[in-house]
Every structure is written in C-alpha cells, then in structure tokens.
Design a protein around this motif. Structure first.
Motif, mmCIF file in Angstrom:
data_model
loop_
_atom_site.group_PDB
_atom_site.id
_atom_site.type_symbol
_atom_site.label_atom_id
_atom_site.label_comp_id
_atom_site.label_asym_id
_atom_site.label_seq_id
_atom_site.Cartn_x
_atom_site.Cartn_y
_atom_site.Cartn_z
ATOM 1 N N GLY A 1 110.435 97.415 -27.315
ATOM 2 C CA GLY A 1 111.582 96.750 -26.705
ATOM 3 C C GLY A 1 111.177 95.676 -25.715
ATOM 4 N N ALA A 2 110.170 95.967 -24.883
ATOM 5 C CA ALA A 2 109.702 94.984 -23.902
ATOM 6 C C ALA A 2 109.098 93.772 -24.609
ATOM 7 N N HIS A 3 108.355 94.030 -25.685
ATOM 8 C CA HIS A 3 107.764 92.953 -26.481
ATOM 9 C C HIS A 3 108.864 92.069 -27.067
ATOM 10 N N CYS A 4 109.914 92.706 -27.563
ATOM 11 C CA CYS A 4 111.034 91.968 -28.158
ATOM 12 C C CYS A 4 111.730 91.092 -27.118
ATOM 13 N N ILE A 5 111.962 91.646 -25.914
ATOM 14 C CA ILE A 5 112.612 90.881 -24.841
ATOM 15 C C ILE A 5 111.796 89.642 -24.505
ATOM 16 N N ALA A 6 110.489 89.842 -24.301
ATOM 17 C CA ALA A 6 109.611 88.743 -23.904
ATOM 18 C C ALA A 6 109.534 87.664 -24.984
ATOM 19 N N MET A 7 109.281 88.072 -26.220
ATOM 20 C CA MET A 7 109.086 87.096 -27.298
ATOM 21 C C MET A 7 110.378 86.369 -27.647
ATOM 22 N N THR A 8 111.507 87.073 -27.612
ATOM 23 C CA THR A 8 112.787 86.439 -27.933
ATOM 24 C C THR A 8 113.126 85.354 -26.913
ATOM 25 N N LEU A 9 112.962 85.671 -25.635
ATOM 26 C CA LEU A 9 113.261 84.693 -24.584
ATOM 27 C C LEU A 9 112.331 83.488 -24.678
ATOM 28 N N ILE A 10 111.054 83.760 -24.911
ATOM 29 C CA ILE A 10 110.078 82.663 -25.013
ATOM 30 C C ILE A 10 110.403 81.755 -26.200
ATOM 31 N N ASN A 11 110.770 82.361 -27.341
ATOM 32 C CA ASN A 11 111.123 81.574 -28.536
ATOM 33 C C ASN A 11 112.423 80.789 -28.328
ATOM 34 N N LYS A 12 113.382 81.379 -27.619
ATOM 35 C CA LYS A 12 114.676 80.731 -27.399
ATOM 36 C C LYS A 12 114.561 79.529 -26.461
ATOM 37 N N PHE A 13 113.767 79.673 -25.408
ATOM 38 C CA PHE A 13 113.668 78.609 -24.410
ATOM 39 C C PHE A 13 112.801 77.448 -24.876
ATOM 40 N N GLY A 14 111.834 77.733 -25.732
ATOM 41 C CA GLY A 14 110.997 76.665 -26.267
ATOM 42 C C GLY A 14 109.879 76.246 -25.320
ATOM 43 N N GLU A 15 109.058 75.338 -25.801
ATOM 44 C CA GLU A 15 107.844 74.935 -25.085
ATOM 45 C C GLU A 15 108.138 74.245 -23.749
ATOM 46 N N LYS A 16 109.164 73.410 -23.700
ATOM 47 C CA LYS A 16 109.439 72.646 -22.487
ATOM 48 C C LYS A 16 109.861 73.525 -21.316
ATOM 49 N N ARG A 17 110.554 74.619 -21.632
ATOM 50 C CA ARG A 17 111.019 75.520 -20.567
ATOM 51 C C ARG A 17 110.326 76.873 -20.639
#
Length: 449
Positions: A80-96
C-alpha cells in the motif's frame, strides 16, 4: 542545586549512551535513580516515583503506539505504501517531482515511524532519481523534511502523543494544529531549503548514495498492490477519525449546542485509542482479508510490528521515569519560581528547554518527555495556556539540530553517502530550519486562537 543535579544527570546520560554505548533504557533508569537521590527524594519513594513515571507514560500511549505500528506494517507489507508513493510520483510528473515526494512522504510518514518510513521510501527515491537523472539529495531533502514533520508534530507518533499525554492536551487538537504548522515547515525546510543547500554544499548533490545496507528490498508490481484510494484511506483513517471528532467538538462549543447521543458517539470514535483500534480493523480487511491474504499472514505482520517497538516503548518508559523524578524532586517547581512573574511565552520556553535537551541527549522523544517534567509546573504561573500549542512547541524544539548523538543523523549520512560536513550542512541544517520555522508558525497561530 536542583538545576545542578539536572545538568549532572544530563551529562551522565550523555556519557553512558555516547561513551560507554549503554542501552538507552538502562542509562535512563540509572540516571533517574542517581538524580532522584541527588534531589533528596527519600530512598523508600524512589522506586514508586520511577514506577509511576513509567506506568503513567506508557499507560496512555502504549495502545496508540502499538496499534499504530501494526497499521503501518500492514500498509507496508501489502504494498500500500509503495502504491501511494508511486501513484503520486507518476501523477505529478517530472516537473513537480519534489511536490510528489513531499505528499507521498507525508502520507506514509503519518502511518509509519520515522526510521520505518525512511527505510521504505529511500529505495523508491533512489530509483526515481536514477530514472530522472537527478541527485538523490534533490528528492531526499523534501522526503526527510516531510518524515521529520510527521515524526515531531503529528499523533500517533510517539513524541507528540507522549507530550500531549503529559500536558493533558487533546490529541485531536494537537493533530489539527500540527497539520496547519506542518505545511509551511515542509515548504521552507523541504522545498525551499533544497535550492539553498545546493548552493551551500553542492558536493552533497553529486553523491550517488549507498543503500546496500538496507539489504534486498521487497519489490511490488503495481497491479498486485491495493488500489491507491484504498491504500490512502487506510493509512489516513486514524487521522480522519480524530480530526472529524475534533472539528465536530469545536463546532459544538462554538455554536453552544448541548451534548447528545450523536456528539457522544463522535467523541467515542474520535478518541485516539478507539480511532486506532477501528483503523486497525479497517487495515486488517483492506490490506489483508479483503485481498484474500491469509489471516495467519496478517497476524504475522502485526506480531512483527509489535516486536519491533518493544525497545522503543521501554525507552519512552525510561524517559517517563526521568520526567517523574524531575517533577517529584521539585525541579519543575524550582524553575517555576525562577520564572514567576516572567513575561516569557510558555510556548517559547517549552521550545528552548526541548531544544537544549535534544542537542544534549540526541533522542527527540526523551528530550520531549524531560521537557514536560520541567515545564508542567511552570504552566501554573500563566493564565490561559493553549496546551496543544505547548505540545507542538515541545515537539518542535525536540526536532532541532540532529547531530552525531542521533541515530537519524547516521542513517542519513550512510544512505546518501555523505561526509560528516555534508551531513551537517544538509540534514542537521534541515532539522534546525524546520524547528525554527515551526516555532514561528506556532507563535503566529497562538495570536489567532
């Protein structure tokens, strides 16, 4: 004499832990006995004082602490923690990407203790840094800032929970105010400080880091983890329950509404013990049974979490014993007479005492507990004191200037492959900026509530 005995006790504690590498719990007990004798507590009452200090401290927070560790372990083991981290990182993208790291670390940090969150997030941070071809420190500083804020300000973490209990502050209110203070703290010490640190110590941003000591990491495929929404709700569920209860209680008092069954029920489920138990049951289902994970495996995760916090509970209990010795030995009353008629803010006083003890002792939790023993009698000299803000100020002071006597200092140094100078210029400076920013925000907040 009382202040001299406290100073000698602190010095003895530092020597026992730093020079002789004595277990922190044993060192705290030895110092508690020595300081009690020095303060003139009758020999026949010393054991009772120490027992009441340990029992009084652990009696309130052991349930919250234990259940919180289990929830965090279930969220981590399920992915679950992995999913939270990776989903947010993928959603925000490289610039943010830094903002994504901050939010992910904040959410994971609420559910897990500092060291656990650090070990869990660092491999993800390093992986993202490699993929985006940026320095691990570029993402590491925002991550560390978010984790330190949750560790120092937000229940159910041990520090703020224990301090709130000692001051008899409402944990839900501490949580609500803590989140308000956390936002500017993370912006300043995490996002803005990264730009400054890059200019102050550019060599730290050239290091590739070293996470081999973490061993082989459990890997997750996103399709095998719980959904982002379920993972987020599970991790945040205790916070949601406590915040809802606090907001409803504030609204009730503001509107002058009399208590009824509804308010009693909300107050019941928002009680930290009840909220943590309900949240654990939710986690057992969402992270376990609901995903067809055998109950035996779920139970093993809970048992592992409980076993891992055993020593931490003893250390907190030892800190409680030292705190009680300071109270029963009259140290707090003596300091109270020194500040009688003083115009110094109790919030500022709590921060200063906690900061001094933190720099001396290394342990934020022990520093915070010892501070409460010194500050509690002083609060009687003041009229209305916002205990939630005094709690936050104590936690804030106990986060300052992490250095060589703090385990977190060495974890950051080794994982990011930094030199001592680079660690002082990044991690130690970060924790100091965060602490000072937090104090300023608390003092401003105190002007409006």
């Amino acid at each position: 004499m009382p202040l001299l005995m406290v100073a000698l006790g602190v010095v003895l504690l530092i020597i026992l832990i730093s020079k002789f590498k004595l277990n922190t719990f044993i060192a705290l007990l030895l110092v508690s006995f020595a300081v009690a004798l020095g303060l003139g507590i009758p020999a026949g009452k010393i054991v009772t004082t120490i027992e009441s200090g340990i029992g009084g401290t652990l009696g309130h927070i052991a349930v919250i602490f234990g259940l919180g560790a289990m929830i965090g372990k279930l969220v981590a083991d399920s992915g679950g923690a992995h999913c939270i981290a990776m989903t947010l990182i993928n959603k925000f993208g490289e610039k943010r990407i830094q903002l994504a790291v901050v939010i992910a670390s904040f959410v994971v940090g609420i559910a897990m203790f500092f060291e656990v969150g650090l070990v869990l997030l660092i491999p993800i941070i390093f992986s993202i840094a490699k993929e985006l071809k940026v320095s691990p420190m570029y993402l590491g500083i925002p991550m560390l800032s978010a984790l330190l804020v949750t560790h120092g300000f937000l229940p159910p973490h041990p520090g703020p929970t224990v301090i709130a209990s000692a001051y008899k502050a409402d944990i839900g209110t501490v949580l609500l105010y803590g989140i308000l203070v956390s936002i500017p703290c993370i912006i300043v010490s995490g996002l803005l400080f990264t730009k400054v640190a890059k200019k102050i110590i550019p060599s730290a941003f050239e290091k590739a880091g070293n996470i081999e000591s973490l061993g082989e990491q459990k890997t997750f495929k996103m399709e095998e983890t719980p959904s982002f929404g379920i993972s987020l709700i599970t991790a945040m569920f205790p916070v949601i329950l406590m915040m809802v209860a606090t907001i409803v209680s504030m609204a009730q008092k503001t509107a002058g509404i009399k208590g009824n069954g509804f308010f009693t029920f909300i107050d019941f489920i928002g009680n930290p013990d009840t909220a943590m138990l309900i949240s654990l049951m939710v986690a057992v289902y969402t992270m376990g049974i609901g995903r067809k994970i055998p109950i035996k495996q779920v139970g093993a995760s809970c048992s592992s979490a409980a076993a891992s916090i055993g020593m931490m509970l003893l250390i907190i209990g030892g800190g409680g014993a030292f705190k009680q010795v300071l109270i029963d030995g009259g140290v707090g009353k003596y300091i109270a007479t020194l500040f009688n008629g003083s115009s110094i803010s109790p919030i500022l006083l709590a921060w200063i005492v906690a900061a001094i003890l933190r720099i001396s002792l290394g342990s934020a939790t022990v520093a915070a507990l010892s501070t409460s023993g010194l500050v509690i009698p002083i609060l009687a000299n003041y009229g209305h004191v916002n205990l939630a803000l005094v709690t936050l100020a104590t936690g804030c002071g106990s986060a300052v200037a992490s250095h060589v006597n703090d385990a977190g200092f060495w974890m950051v140094k080794e994982y990011f492959g930094l030199s001592l100078k680079e660690t002082f210029s990044t991690w130690t400076l970060l924790s100091t900026i965060l602490s000072i920013t937090g104090l300023i925000c608390i003092l401003v907040l105190n002007m409006f509530i």
